[in-house]
Every structure is written in structure tokens, then in C-alpha cells.
Design a protein around this motif. Sequence first.
Motif, PDB file in Angstrom:
ATOM      1  N   UNK A 195      75.764  27.673  47.824  1.00  8.89           N
ATOM      2  CA  UNK A 195      77.041  28.346  47.033  1.00  8.89           C
ATOM      3  C   UNK A 195      75.888  29.034  45.969  1.00  8.89           C
ATOM      4  N   UNK A 196      76.170  29.791  45.429  1.00 12.04           N
ATOM      5  CA  UNK A 196      75.582  30.631  44.528  1.00 12.04           C
ATOM      6  C   UNK A 196      76.388  31.166  43.357  1.00 12.04           C
ATOM      7  N   UNK A 217      76.425  24.986  43.960  1.00 18.25           N
ATOM      8  CA  UNK A 217      74.632  24.536  43.899  1.00 18.25           C
ATOM      9  C   UNK A 217      73.022  24.927  43.295  1.00 18.25           C
ATOM     10  N   UNK A 218      73.683  26.618  42.573  1.00 12.52           N
ATOM     11  CA  UNK A 218      72.364  27.647  42.962  1.00 12.52           C
ATOM     12  C   UNK A 218      72.831  28.502  41.541  1.00 12.52           C
ATOM     13  N   UNK A 237      74.651  22.353  39.877  1.00 10.73           N
ATOM     14  CA  UNK A 237      74.743  21.097  40.602  1.00 10.73           C
ATOM     15  C   UNK A 237      73.716  20.637  41.349  1.00 10.73           C
ATOM     16  N   UNK A 238      72.271  21.491  41.604  1.00  7.74           N
ATOM     17  CA  UNK A 238      70.547  21.332  42.198  1.00  7.74           C
ATOM     18  C   UNK A 238      69.945  21.918  41.502  1.00  7.74           C
ATOM     19  N   UNK A 239      70.166  23.318  40.954  1.00  7.05           N
ATOM     20  CA  UNK A 239      69.018  24.053  40.771  1.00  7.05           C
ATOM     21  C   UNK A 239      69.495  25.075  39.297  1.00  7.05           C
ATOM     22  N   UNK A 240      69.165  25.521  38.472  1.00  6.98           N
ATOM     23  CA  UNK A 240      69.644  26.523  37.500  1.00  6.98           C
ATOM     24  C   UNK A 240      67.854  26.900  37.043  1.00  6.98           C
ATOM     25  N   UNK A 241      68.117  28.063  37.603  1.00  4.21           N
ATOM     26  CA  UNK A 241      66.980  29.388  37.052  1.00  4.21           C
ATOM     27  C   UNK A 241      67.790  30.631  35.580  1.00  4.21           C
ATOM     28  N   UNK A 258      66.138  21.251  37.381  1.00  4.76           N
ATOM     29  CA  UNK A 258      66.825  20.469  38.600  1.00  4.76           C
ATOM     30  C   UNK A 258      67.583  19.707  38.190  1.00  4.76           C
ATOM     31  N   UNK A 259      68.773  19.376  38.381  1.00  4.85           N
ATOM     32  CA  UNK A 259      70.169  18.685  38.179  1.00  4.85           C
ATOM     33  C   UNK A 259      69.023  16.936  38.238  1.00  4.85           C
ATOM     34  N   UNK A 260      67.958  17.360  39.676  1.00  2.44           N
ATOM     35  CA  UNK A 260      67.838  15.415  39.537  1.00  2.44           C
ATOM     36  C   UNK A 260      66.813  15.340  38.535  1.00  2.44           C
ATOM     37  N   UNK A 261      66.003  16.065  37.753  1.00  2.00           N
ATOM     38  CA  UNK A 261      65.523  15.767  37.029  1.00  2.00           C
ATOM     39  C   UNK A 261      66.051  15.499  35.407  1.00  2.00           C
ATOM     40  N   UNK A 262      67.362  14.922  35.484  1.00  2.00           N
ATOM     41  CA  UNK A 262      68.236  14.564  33.725  1.00  2.00           C
ATOM     42  C   UNK A 262      67.774  13.854  33.592  1.00  2.00           C
ATOM     43  N   UNK A 263      67.645  13.669  32.782  1.00  2.00           N
ATOM     44  CA  UNK A 263      67.235  11.949  31.741  1.00  2.00           C
ATOM     45  C   UNK A 263      68.971  11.848  30.931  1.00  2.00           C
ATOM     46  N   UNK A 264      69.427  10.738  31.286  1.00  2.00           N
ATOM     47  CA  UNK A 264      70.479  10.312  30.435  1.00  2.00           C
ATOM     48  C   UNK A 264      70.489   8.716  29.135  1.00  2.00           C
TER      49      UNK A 264
END
Length: 302
Positions: A161-162, A231-232, A254-258, A296-302
Motif C-alpha cells: 500500500x502507498x 506500507x510505503x 508501516x515499513x518505509x517513509x521517504x 525504516x520502521x524496523x530501525x526505530x529504537x524505543x
Amino acid sequence: MSEPELKLKWFAIEITVEPEAAEAIEYAFNSLESLGTEINHLRKSDVEGVTVIGYFNDLPDDEIVQDEIHYALRIYGLDENAIASVERHEVVDQDWLVEWKKHWKPSEVAGFIISPPWETPDAGDKIVIFIEPNMAFGTGTHETTQLCLTAIDKNYVAGESFLDIGTGTGILSIAAAKLNAAEGYPDVEMYACDTDNDSILIAIDNAKLNGVADTIDFHIGPITDATPEFDFVCANLTLDVILPNLELILSKSKRILILSGILVTQQAEILAALASFGHGNAEVARSGEWISVTVKAGDRKT
């Protein structure tokens, strides 16, 4: 909601400057919320002056224009001597279009070819995006658009999704839609929004030109808390728009933000803002005086 009529007449401010000041004036026009900009002779090395044109629905107040120009010149480390002249006038759509047809040719950006509809480019394995030039709404040649297209080519996965925030001509969502079509994903959720009515009309026309109008949901207005997650996400805006809305923009990805529309001189500011939300590993790409930032959402540190 009924669609507004597209204007056939605009106002233009033409500022002739030394070549190294062109980006500063374009930045000033962006801050003035111009419909778009055009730079004449930017790539010619044998000219003493460059004319930067900003297009507007209505001419902004002279004092406000001067303030924004002075501020932009200071950011770029330039003084008032960089400006040779400032002119204001009306522009009729057809006159502008005739001039564009004289010099706009297809251009390659990553895995895409951006082309006016009167050309037939040799695409090879690249995806052709046809853009009908309508006044100042962009043709994909600006560095920020190219940075976003390159990021889409590198990171977007067909079928995702975009969301395209500040869609302008619609070029970014059209690129993703055509990637989906090429990979056999015709029914992907795609949403593109812009606060400018005319921009949305242009984007819809361009989507029709590329055969993807039925796959993109175009909307007049900003994103809100009610906007779903995608998603993007692409947000090709300016830093003064991005920063106060950064938390909201991040929440939609949810995954990538530009992120783009950001000057090189603003890199530290945007990276610090992202780090404050736990995104300390954002990737930066540069073209000229502009950058894009990939989060990248997966790189977020909490």
C-alpha cells in the motif's frame, strides 16, 4: 464534492540572479507556497544570469516576497548583490505550454523515464511515466522529485500500500501504481493527497494519461489522524511543513517513509527531529542542494 475548475491564467514572479543563487530563490518561492517553479538556463555554463520563475494563483505581498528572498539568501550564504532584477506579470496557460514544448524532452530517473505525452521514448526495461505539463505543476525534473523516484525504485515492493503526501502532479503515486501494474498487482491500496485543488486536478489527469487513475484515490486536503496506515509513504514537502507534522507522518508508515523537499543545510535539523522519535538510523541521499531521508520502521529504537 464537485471538482473545481482549473485556472487558465496565473501570476508569475521572475527573479534574475547569479547562477549560484538559483536554488535560494527557488527555496524562497517554496516558502511563499508557489504553485511551482521554473529555472531557465540552469544547465548552461555560458550565462551570467539565471531566471527563476515562481507561479502563483495570486501575487503575494511585495514586502512578504522581499522578506522570504532575504531569508533564503542568508541561508545560502549569499547577499543582495546576487539579484539582478525582479519582475511580475500574468501568464496565460497556452503561452506557457508552447514554450515548454520547445525544450522538454524525456529524462531517465532510476528505473523510470519521465516523458511528455507528445514523445515516444525508447523505454527498454524502464517504466515510462507520461506527465502533461500544466503551468507550474512540475515535470519530474526537480531534484526532490528525482530523489523520491530513486528511493521508490530502490525500496518499494510491488503490492505494498502507498501513501503520497503532497502529491503535486501525482508523479510519485503514478510511479508506484505502474510498478504494481507491471508486476501484476492492479488492486493495491493507493492514496494521494494535496491541499491545492488545481494540483489534484492535474494529478488526476496525469493518472488517466498513464492508465492508473482507477487505482489511486486522490484527495484534496492534508492527512489527519483518521488517515489509515500504509506500507510505503512519500512526503515530498518542505521542512517547515514536515517538522510540525512529523509525528503524524511517521505514524502513517508501516515499513518505509521517504521525506524530501529538504535542503542540505537542513539535514541536521531533520535528523535530530527523527532521532527524537526513535529513528536515529535514517538514510540520507543528496542531489544538488537537496536531500531525501529514508526512514525504516524496523530501525526505530524505543
